[in-house]
Design a protein around this motif. Structure first.
Motif: not given
Length: 370
Positions: A102, A225, A227, A275
């Motif tokens: 992420a 997601q 992002w 992440t």
């Protein structure tokens, strides 16, 4: 204003988702024969979003045949299961596991992109119940844009390495997806390079249309997601072709921005592939699943040359160790300067078969530089 190419010359610095269980559908030789050329018109992504609130989501018949399924769910990374339907019937259930990635501005949310060529139905179970699923077809949509030309080299300033290179315009990035109501969802930031991290996509091997796979990864990261872009800075397919990942500006130089750090090295655009450990960490993803097999020789050779190019431009020692500190959140970790995703977090990436080869890779990158 100097563009990044002239800036780099002026500084003198330049010359996924791992799954286990019963097999899902694989590509046939007839499917391989239908591979679309990279310079063909780019098909629009067919995408159908489904919100799941119960424990199980069953779609016996999808709106269109799938190439991929992008899923995001609440709960643990290993708390989801999937089976799919093709013309020959239903597959067995298999566990799907999220890969810990992420951007630094987003918290980790369990999810996976699954290559499901030929699937026309599926069932998804998650322990928590809630999930968002996007059904994708990256090859059969209406063709609205022309792909940019494939280049013969990866160029960063006056440095270059021999490998076919596809810019975002060449593989077909829909740049509108990066914006919400006209505002960029993931604004660019740049940081001093500290590490180079190798991934695998955990997707299909012998991929007939890797550009379509890159478009699916982009959609999964950018939209499913939320992002705002793809998390890797570069991707490499089995033929050794290199794909521009995370956007880095409005010129032709990938990975790097216009600014330089105190050492005179160009700053790196922020990625989203590990992440909480992304700022200054360049992510390079090999397309394919290297749990049970090794990368192709062509992919391995391109990876070596690309890592050597990045190490040279950023002034990194490919056989060294980095005491990484994230300037965004203060997270710190000591890793090899060229590392695998699993060196940072609990994941199988870049694959059980490939990971032991990283020491030899570091040596090969050092030899390339020398």
């Amino acid at each position: 204003m100097l563009n990044r190419r002239s800036m780099l010359v002026a500084t003198g610095l330049v010359a996924g988702a791992v799954a286990t269980g019963a097999a899902l559908p694989t590509l046939t030789s007839s499917a391989l024969a239908k591979a679309k050329p990279t310079d063909a018109d780019i098909p629009e992504m067919l995408a159908h979003r489904v919100q799941k609130s119960g424990v199980e989501l069953r779609r016996a018949e999808t709106t269109f045949p799938l190439t991929h399924l992008a899923a995001r769910w609440n709960g643990a990374s290993d708390s989801a299961g999937l089976r799919v339907r093709t013309d020959s019937g239903w597959s067995d259930w298999r566990e799907i596991r999220a890969c810990h990635a992420a951007p630094d501005h987003r918290g980790f949310r369990s999810g996976a992109l699954l290559a499901l060529p030929g699937a026309v139905g599926y069932e998804l179970k998650t322990a928590d119940g809630a999930a968002i699923v996007t059904e994708l077809n990256a090859v059969d949509g209406p063709k609205k844009r022309k792909a940019a030309s494939v280049r013969a080299e990866v160029e960063i300033g006056a440095h270059a390495t021999s490998a076919q290179y596809l810019s975002r315009a060449a593989w077909g990035a829909d740049e509108d997806l990066r914006f919400k109501d006209g505002v960029e969802n993931w604004p660019l930031e740049w940081f001093s390079a500290q590490a180079l991290t190798v991934h695998h996509s955990a997707g299909i091997n012998d991929d007939p249309d890797p550009a379509a796979t890159v478009r699916a990864i982009y959609y999964y990261h950018c939209v499913t997601q939320d992002w705002g872009d793809v998390g890797y800075q570069l991707l490499i397919d089995e033929a050794g072709r290199v794909y521009e990942g995370r956007v880095s500006g409005d010129d032709s130089v990938p990975v790097y921005g216009q600014q330089v750090d105190g050492k005179g090295s160009p700053l790196v655009t922020n990625g989203g592939h590990v992440t909480a450990h992304n700022a200054g960490n360049i992510g390079v993803c090999l397309l394919g699943d290297f749990t049970d097999r090794a990368p192709s020789e062509a992919a391995r050779d391109s990876l070596t040359r690309v890592l050597a190019l990045l190490a040279k431009v950023s002034g990194l020692d490919p056989e060294g160790t980095t005491n990484y500190v994230n300037p965004v959140n203060g997270k710190a970790k000591t890793v090899r300067t060229i590392s695998g995703h699993r060196d940072w977090l609990d994941t199988e990436c870049p694959g059980e078969n490939f990971y032991p080869m990283l020491e030899e890779l570091r040596e090969d990158v050092a030899d390339e530089l020398s």
